[in-house]
Design an enzyme around this catalytic site. Structure first.
Site, PDB file in Angstrom:
ATOM      1  N   GLU A  36      53.709  49.600  33.681  1.00  0.00           N
ATOM      2  CA  GLU A  36      55.056  49.133  33.322  1.00  0.00           C
ATOM      3  C   GLU A  36      55.676  48.227  34.391  1.00  0.00           C
ATOM      4  O   GLU A  36      56.543  47.424  34.081  1.00  0.00           O
ATOM      5  CB  GLU A  36      55.986  50.327  33.037  1.00  0.00           C
ATOM      6  CG  GLU A  36      55.767  50.976  31.683  1.00  0.00           C
ATOM      7  CD  GLU A  36      55.985  50.022  30.504  1.00  0.00           C
ATOM      8  OE1 GLU A  36      56.876  49.156  30.564  1.00  0.00           O
ATOM      9  OE2 GLU A  36      55.229  50.134  29.525  1.00  0.00           O
ATOM     10  N   HIS A  38      54.067  45.842  36.152  1.00  0.00           N
ATOM     11  CA  HIS A  38      53.598  44.490  35.799  1.00  0.00           C
ATOM     12  C   HIS A  38      54.289  44.009  34.527  1.00  0.00           C
ATOM     13  O   HIS A  38      54.710  42.857  34.431  1.00  0.00           O
ATOM     14  CB  HIS A  38      52.088  44.499  35.520  1.00  0.00           C
ATOM     15  CG  HIS A  38      51.224  44.937  36.659  1.00  0.00           C
ATOM     16  ND1 HIS A  38      50.551  46.133  36.654  1.00  0.00           N
ATOM     17  CD2 HIS A  38      50.915  44.335  37.828  1.00  0.00           C
ATOM     18  CE1 HIS A  38      49.841  46.246  37.767  1.00  0.00           C
ATOM     19  NE2 HIS A  38      50.052  45.175  38.506  1.00  0.00           N
ATOM     20  N   GLN A 155      55.366  40.706  50.581  1.00  0.00           N
ATOM     21  CA  GLN A 155      54.615  39.667  49.858  1.00  0.00           C
ATOM     22  C   GLN A 155      55.577  38.661  49.218  1.00  0.00           C
ATOM     23  O   GLN A 155      55.370  37.444  49.294  1.00  0.00           O
ATOM     24  CB  GLN A 155      53.749  40.335  48.783  1.00  0.00           C
ATOM     25  CG  GLN A 155      53.165  39.389  47.764  1.00  0.00           C
ATOM     26  CD  GLN A 155      52.244  40.106  46.804  1.00  0.00           C
ATOM     27  OE1 GLN A 155      51.115  40.449  47.164  1.00  0.00           O
ATOM     28  NE2 GLN A 155      52.690  40.358  45.593  1.00  0.00           N
TER      29      GLN A 155
HETATM   30  P1  AMP Z   1      49.259  43.592  41.702  1.00  0.00           P
HETATM   31  O1  AMP Z   1      48.515  43.671  40.411  1.00  0.00           O
HETATM   32  O2  AMP Z   1      49.310  44.875  42.445  1.00  0.00           O
HETATM   33  O3  AMP Z   1      48.839  42.414  42.546  1.00  0.00           O
HETATM   34  O4  AMP Z   1      50.774  43.298  41.299  1.00  0.00           O
HETATM   35  C1  AMP Z   1      51.121  42.164  40.542  1.00  0.00           C
HETATM   36  C2  AMP Z   1      52.618  42.006  40.575  1.00  0.00           C
HETATM   37  O5  AMP Z   1      53.236  43.159  40.005  1.00  0.00           O
HETATM   38  C3  AMP Z   1      53.186  41.866  41.999  1.00  0.00           C
HETATM   39  O6  AMP Z   1      54.215  40.889  42.000  1.00  0.00           O
HETATM   40  C4  AMP Z   1      53.734  43.243  42.265  1.00  0.00           C
HETATM   41  O7  AMP Z   1      54.799  43.248  43.199  1.00  0.00           O
HETATM   42  C5  AMP Z   1      54.230  43.639  40.886  1.00  0.00           C
HETATM   43  N1  AMP Z   1      54.362  45.102  40.774  1.00  0.00           N
HETATM   44  C6  AMP Z   1      53.423  46.029  41.046  1.00  0.00           C
HETATM   45  N2  AMP Z   1      53.926  47.273  40.898  1.00  0.00           N
HETATM   46  C7  AMP Z   1      55.220  47.125  40.543  1.00  0.00           C
HETATM   47  C8  AMP Z   1      56.284  48.027  40.252  1.00  0.00           C
HETATM   48  N3  AMP Z   1      56.118  49.349  40.308  1.00  0.00           N
HETATM   49  N4  AMP Z   1      57.481  47.510  39.916  1.00  0.00           N
HETATM   50  C9  AMP Z   1      57.663  46.169  39.867  1.00  0.00           C
HETATM   51  N5  AMP Z   1      56.699  45.263  40.125  1.00  0.00           N
HETATM   52  C10 AMP Z   1      55.503  45.723  40.463  1.00  0.00           C
END
Ligand code: AMP
Length: 284
Positions: A36, A38, A155
């Protein structure tokens, strides 16, 4: 139906065409294993743009030698089902390693300041991999706006800085952390937790709340707050603190005291699983 694209040339020609047509093009880069958190980014992109692209790519250059690259969850079919349900994603860019880093690859993008602190200390190659892959993806997709989660606050700041420093023609938007019912920030890495670890993992969120409470009570001294937080984590024997940092939420500069607001960022190990969380705390 979402069009799955593996060739960077094909994705880039679509991006260029959309730019020529002046269509707003939203982009959400991910490593897949979607949850959720993502999906909140993708939903916002759909709300704000004509055309929407999501990328799914587990970027090897942002993992250190002893990290979880090989066991990182890969759930492409399920991810595509989740994206289809949102009704509004046009393209999924899903490249292979040989497309992103062909033989003879030589060029990296490196932030010199903010990448050196917090997660950059225990993950020294991580942000170099992140800024490299995000600049490549932005060059390929050519979106008008790209969405990032505040879950990875450091990041987000580094990418915003990169886009400004390198004059990249894209807007960067950050969205709030999406949490499980008990407050644990959603993460693809939560899957690694055993049941007892999962129960104690809520300590990151509880620590953020605890610090906010202490600030409300008038404790503004950063060293004192950090010390109190270290004691707080002693109540959770499965949690091993990697760092507790209280810094300027605009540029990650160090602070002696909290004035107005400050970023509290945490990284905690549960055995080899490393979880991060953060909040911008305010004195109001
Ligand atoms: P990742 O797949 O871990 O590289 O994350 C892809 C994007 O989703 C990045 O911008 C993360 O910061 C964001 N993201 C991951 N987990 C969450 C979360 N719990 N709430 C909001 N955004 C998230």
């Amino acid at each position: 139906m979402i069009k799955i694209i593996q060739s960077w040339e094909e994705m880039q020609s679509i991006g260029i065409q959309l730019m020529r047509e002046k269509q707003s093009h939203g982009f959400v880069p991910t490593m897949g294993a979607l949850h959720e958190g993502h999906l909140s980014l993708v939903k916002e992109s759909i709300k704000e743009n004509h055309i929407n692209t999501v990328s799914i790519y587990v970027n090897p250059t942002q993992f250190g030698a002893n990290e979880d690259l090989s066991k990182y969850p890969r759930t492409f079919e399920k991810d595509m089902e989740l994206l289809e349900e949102l009704n509004g994603v046009n393209y999924c860019f899903f490249p292979s390693d040989s497309i992103m880093y062909p033989r003879g690859y030589q060029t990296y993008v490196q932030n010199e300041i903010m990448s050196q602190v917090m997660c950059g200390v225990s993950r020294p190659v991580h942000f170099k991999g992140v800024t490299t892959i995000v600049s490549k993806l932005l060059n390929i997709v050519m979106p008008t706006i790209s969405y990032f989660g505040q879950k990875d606050y450091q990041q987000y700041l580094i990418i915003k800085q990169m886009v400004a420093d390198l004059n990249m023609p894209v807007q960067i938007k950050a969205l709030p952390i999406v949490r499980e019912a008990d407050g644990l920030a959603m993460s693809s890495r939560n899957k690694y937790l055993t049941k007892p670890q999962r129960e104690q993992a809520v300590c990151l969120y509880k620590a953020l709340q605890y610090a906010q409470q202490k600030i409300k009570e008038g404790i503004f001294d950063v060293n004192r707050l950090k010390e109190m937080l270290h004691y707080f984590f002693n109540e959770y024997p499965l949690a091993k603190v990697d760092y507790i940092e209280i810094r300027d939420s605009n540029n990650l500069d160090t602070l002696d005291t909290v004035k107005d607001q400050a970023l509290l960022a945490l990284a905690v190990y549960f055995n080899s699983t490393r979880l991060i969380d953060n909040a911008v705390l305010s004195i109001q």
